[in-house]
Design a protein around this motif. Structure first.
Motif, PDB file in Angstrom:
ATOM      1  N   PRO A 158     -34.029  -0.792  22.901  1.00  0.00           N
ATOM      2  CA  PRO A 158     -32.649  -1.531  22.500  1.00  0.00           C
ATOM      3  C   PRO A 158     -32.701  -3.148  22.766  1.00  0.00           C
ATOM      4  N   THR A 159     -32.037  -3.779  21.810  1.00  0.00           N
ATOM      5  CA  THR A 159     -32.146  -5.182  21.546  1.00  0.00           C
ATOM      6  C   THR A 159     -31.790  -6.014  23.192  1.00  0.00           C
ATOM      7  N   LEU A 160     -30.910  -5.549  23.974  1.00  0.00           N
ATOM      8  CA  LEU A 160     -30.534  -5.976  25.240  1.00  0.00           C
ATOM      9  C   LEU A 160     -31.227  -5.323  26.378  1.00  0.00           C
ATOM     10  N   GLU A 161     -31.866  -6.313  27.214  1.00  0.00           N
ATOM     11  CA  GLU A 161     -32.731  -5.703  28.519  1.00  0.00           C
ATOM     12  C   GLU A 161     -31.472  -5.023  29.305  1.00  0.00           C
ATOM     13  N   PRO A 162     -31.996  -4.150  30.202  1.00  0.00           N
ATOM     14  CA  PRO A 162     -31.039  -3.310  30.866  1.00  0.00           C
ATOM     15  C   PRO A 162     -29.849  -4.131  31.781  1.00  0.00           C
ATOM     16  N   GLU A 209     -20.301  12.921  30.799  1.00  0.00           N
ATOM     17  CA  GLU A 209     -20.625  14.083  31.921  1.00  0.00           C
ATOM     18  C   GLU A 209     -20.565  13.679  33.227  1.00  0.00           C
ATOM     19  N   ARG A 210     -19.741  14.697  33.995  1.00  0.00           N
ATOM     20  CA  ARG A 210     -19.212  14.315  35.529  1.00  0.00           C
ATOM     21  C   ARG A 210     -20.518  14.722  36.031  1.00  0.00           C
ATOM     22  N   LYS A 211     -20.889  13.629  37.060  1.00  0.00           N
ATOM     23  CA  LYS A 211     -22.309  13.657  37.902  1.00  0.00           C
ATOM     24  C   LYS A 211     -21.669  14.230  39.423  1.00  0.00           C
ATOM     25  N   ASP A 212     -20.564  13.863  39.761  1.00  0.00           N
ATOM     26  CA  ASP A 212     -20.389  14.430  41.345  1.00  0.00           C
ATOM     27  C   ASP A 212     -18.607  14.232  41.109  1.00  0.00           C
ATOM     28  N   ALA A 213     -18.028  14.515  42.359  1.00  0.00           N
ATOM     29  CA  ALA A 213     -16.506  14.052  42.313  1.00  0.00           C
ATOM     30  C   ALA A 213     -16.187  12.648  42.120  1.00  0.00           C
ATOM     31  N   ARG A 214     -17.009  11.619  42.134  1.00  0.00           N
ATOM     32  CA  ARG A 214     -16.794  10.491  41.944  1.00  0.00           C
ATOM     33  C   ARG A 214     -17.667   9.755  40.926  1.00  0.00           C
ATOM     34  N   GLY A 215     -18.421  10.363  40.150  1.00  0.00           N
ATOM     35  CA  GLY A 215     -19.183   9.752  39.200  1.00  0.00           C
ATOM     36  C   GLY A 215     -19.188  10.408  37.745  1.00  0.00           C
ATOM     37  N   CYS A 216     -19.473   9.435  36.828  1.00  0.00           N
ATOM     38  CA  CYS A 216     -19.255  10.122  35.649  1.00  0.00           C
ATOM     39  C   CYS A 216     -20.195   9.300  34.519  1.00  0.00           C
ATOM     40  N   GLN A 217     -20.700   9.814  33.624  1.00  0.00           N
ATOM     41  CA  GLN A 217     -22.010   9.399  32.696  1.00  0.00           C
ATOM     42  C   GLN A 217     -21.393   9.308  31.385  1.00  0.00           C
ATOM     43  N   TRP A 218     -21.982   8.491  30.297  1.00  0.00           N
ATOM     44  CA  TRP A 218     -21.585   8.404  28.910  1.00  0.00           C
ATOM     45  C   TRP A 218     -22.727   7.892  28.309  1.00  0.00           C
ATOM     46  N   LEU A 219     -22.885   8.347  27.119  1.00  0.00           N
ATOM     47  CA  LEU A 219     -24.004   7.677  26.197  1.00  0.00           C
ATOM     48  C   LEU A 219     -23.508   6.549  25.115  1.00  0.00           C
ATOM     49  N   ALA A 220     -24.310   5.442  25.262  1.00  0.00           N
ATOM     50  CA  ALA A 220     -23.482   4.375  24.425  1.00  0.00           C
ATOM     51  C   ALA A 220     -23.431   4.946  22.637  1.00  0.00           C
ATOM     52  N   SER A 221     -22.682   4.380  21.928  1.00  0.00           N
ATOM     53  CA  SER A 221     -22.446   4.716  20.794  1.00  0.00           C
ATOM     54  C   SER A 221     -23.446   4.822  19.746  1.00  0.00           C
ATOM     55  N   ASP A 222     -24.614   3.718  20.028  1.00  0.00           N
ATOM     56  CA  ASP A 222     -25.790   3.873  19.318  1.00  0.00           C
ATOM     57  C   ASP A 222     -26.880   4.715  19.927  1.00  0.00           C
ATOM     58  N   THR A 264     -27.179   1.562  34.065  1.00  0.00           N
ATOM     59  CA  THR A 264     -27.698   1.579  32.712  1.00  0.00           C
ATOM     60  C   THR A 264     -29.108   2.184  32.804  1.00  0.00           C
ATOM     61  N   ARG A 265     -29.336   3.007  31.891  1.00  0.00           N
ATOM     62  CA  ARG A 265     -30.865   3.600  31.653  1.00  0.00           C
ATOM     63  C   ARG A 265     -31.172   3.447  30.261  1.00  0.00           C
ATOM     64  N   LYS A 266     -32.305   3.097  29.725  1.00  0.00           N
ATOM     65  CA  LYS A 266     -32.522   3.379  28.339  1.00  0.00           C
ATOM     66  C   LYS A 266     -32.727   4.977  28.097  1.00  0.00           C
ATOM     67  N   HIS A 267     -32.076   5.264  26.941  1.00  0.00           N
ATOM     68  CA  HIS A 267     -31.971   6.689  26.636  1.00  0.00           C
ATOM     69  C   HIS A 267     -33.081   7.096  25.659  1.00  0.00           C
ATOM     70  N   ASN A 268     -33.897   7.999  26.225  1.00  0.00           N
ATOM     71  CA  ASN A 268     -34.795   8.803  25.716  1.00  0.00           C
ATOM     72  C   ASN A 268     -35.968   7.581  24.965  1.00  0.00           C
ATOM     73  N   GLY A 269     -36.400   6.804  25.762  1.00  0.00           N
ATOM     74  CA  GLY A 269     -37.544   6.019  25.615  1.00  0.00           C
ATOM     75  C   GLY A 269     -37.111   4.886  24.450  1.00  0.00           C
ATOM     76  N   LYS A 296     -28.602   4.267  22.573  1.00  0.00           N
ATOM     77  CA  LYS A 296     -29.830   3.467  23.186  1.00  0.00           C
ATOM     78  C   LYS A 296     -29.506   3.402  24.626  1.00  0.00           C
ATOM     79  N   TYR A 297     -28.588   3.742  25.075  1.00  0.00           N
ATOM     80  CA  TYR A 297     -28.455   3.711  26.604  1.00  0.00           C
ATOM     81  C   TYR A 297     -27.518   4.400  27.086  1.00  0.00           C
ATOM     82  N   GLU A 298     -27.749   4.994  28.372  1.00  0.00           N
ATOM     83  CA  GLU A 298     -26.735   5.737  29.160  1.00  0.00           C
ATOM     84  C   GLU A 298     -26.089   4.765  30.294  1.00  0.00           C
TER      85      GLU A 298
END
Length: 213
Positions: free
Chosen positions: A191-195, A105-118, A183-188, A120-122
């Motif tokens: 995950p095992t790893l802290e941010p 998901e493009r956030k602006d001209a120089r930013g992009c976001q993805w969801l982790a495969s599991d 990083t941000r935890k996805h939908n509350g 649990k994180y953005e």
């Protein structure tokens, strides 16, 4: 503008409902400190060199390099016309880093976001003109850690507005500014790893080759 990016990140980090507790046993525990203060690295002058690898080991933010040889393989991407665009990271490299390329998901001209495969994180990546030190707005950050990664300055820190401890930020120096990983935890989820461990692992798996020079 960096202020807009940081403010947007702060809002993102503080928007989660319900407090999430960082998991135990993480590889890069947060270092408590005074809000807006910098953790001294002078005591670590003779510490073991920071891990720098593209095989998945995250750079250790509690250590600094003491003059060891910098790896020369998998060098950074050559400079290109115009600002570096994180949305151009190859799908294969995203998958290897544990990210779902189909969620881009493009956030602006120089930013992009993805969801982790599991799920649990953005992960949000921004390409910025500001240096890593300019990312550290007085009174806006806490638990700062400094290190190096392939000879680059790295800062890892939390936002003071992230009262639920759902995210972490990592700035990596480039020749023209910096790259900011968030990083941000996805939908509350819990995950095992802290941010702060998660953001470093994502960055390490993406590797130096996917960063601008």
């Amino acid at each position: 503008m960096i202020t807009a990016v940081i403010c947007g990140t702060v809002l993102l980090l503080s928007a989660c409902n319900g407090e999430a507790t960082p998991a135990k046993g993480t590889t890069a525990p947060a270092t408590s400190g005074t809000t807006g203060s910098v953790t001294s690295t002078s005591a670590a002058a003779n510490a073991p060199t920071t891990t720098r690898t593209d095989s998945g080991s995250a750079p250790e933010t509690t250590r600094t390099d003491s003059g060891g040889d910098t790896p020369t393989t998998k060098t950074a991407a050559p400079a290109a016309d115009g600002p570096w665009d994180p949305c151009g990271i190859p799908a294969a490299d995203l998958a290897a880093a544990g990210l779902d390329s189909g969620t881009r998901e493009r956030k602006d001209a120089r930013g992009c976001q993805w969801l982790a495969s599991d799920g649990k994180y953005e992960l949000l990546i921004n390409s910025l003109n500001e240096t890593v030190d300019q990312l550290l707005k007085p009174g806006a950050y806490r638990d700062l850690r400094r290190t190096e990664y392939y000879g680059r300055q790295v800062v890892v820190f939390n936002s003071v507005q992230d009262s639920n401890h759902i995210g972490c930020l990592m700035g990596v120096q480039t020749s023209t500014g910096s790259v900011l990983f968030t990083t941000r935890k996805h939908n509350g989820q819990s995950p095992t790893l802290e941010p702060c461990a998660a953001v470093q692992e994502f960055a390490a798996k993406l590797g130096n080759k996917n960063l601008p020079a």
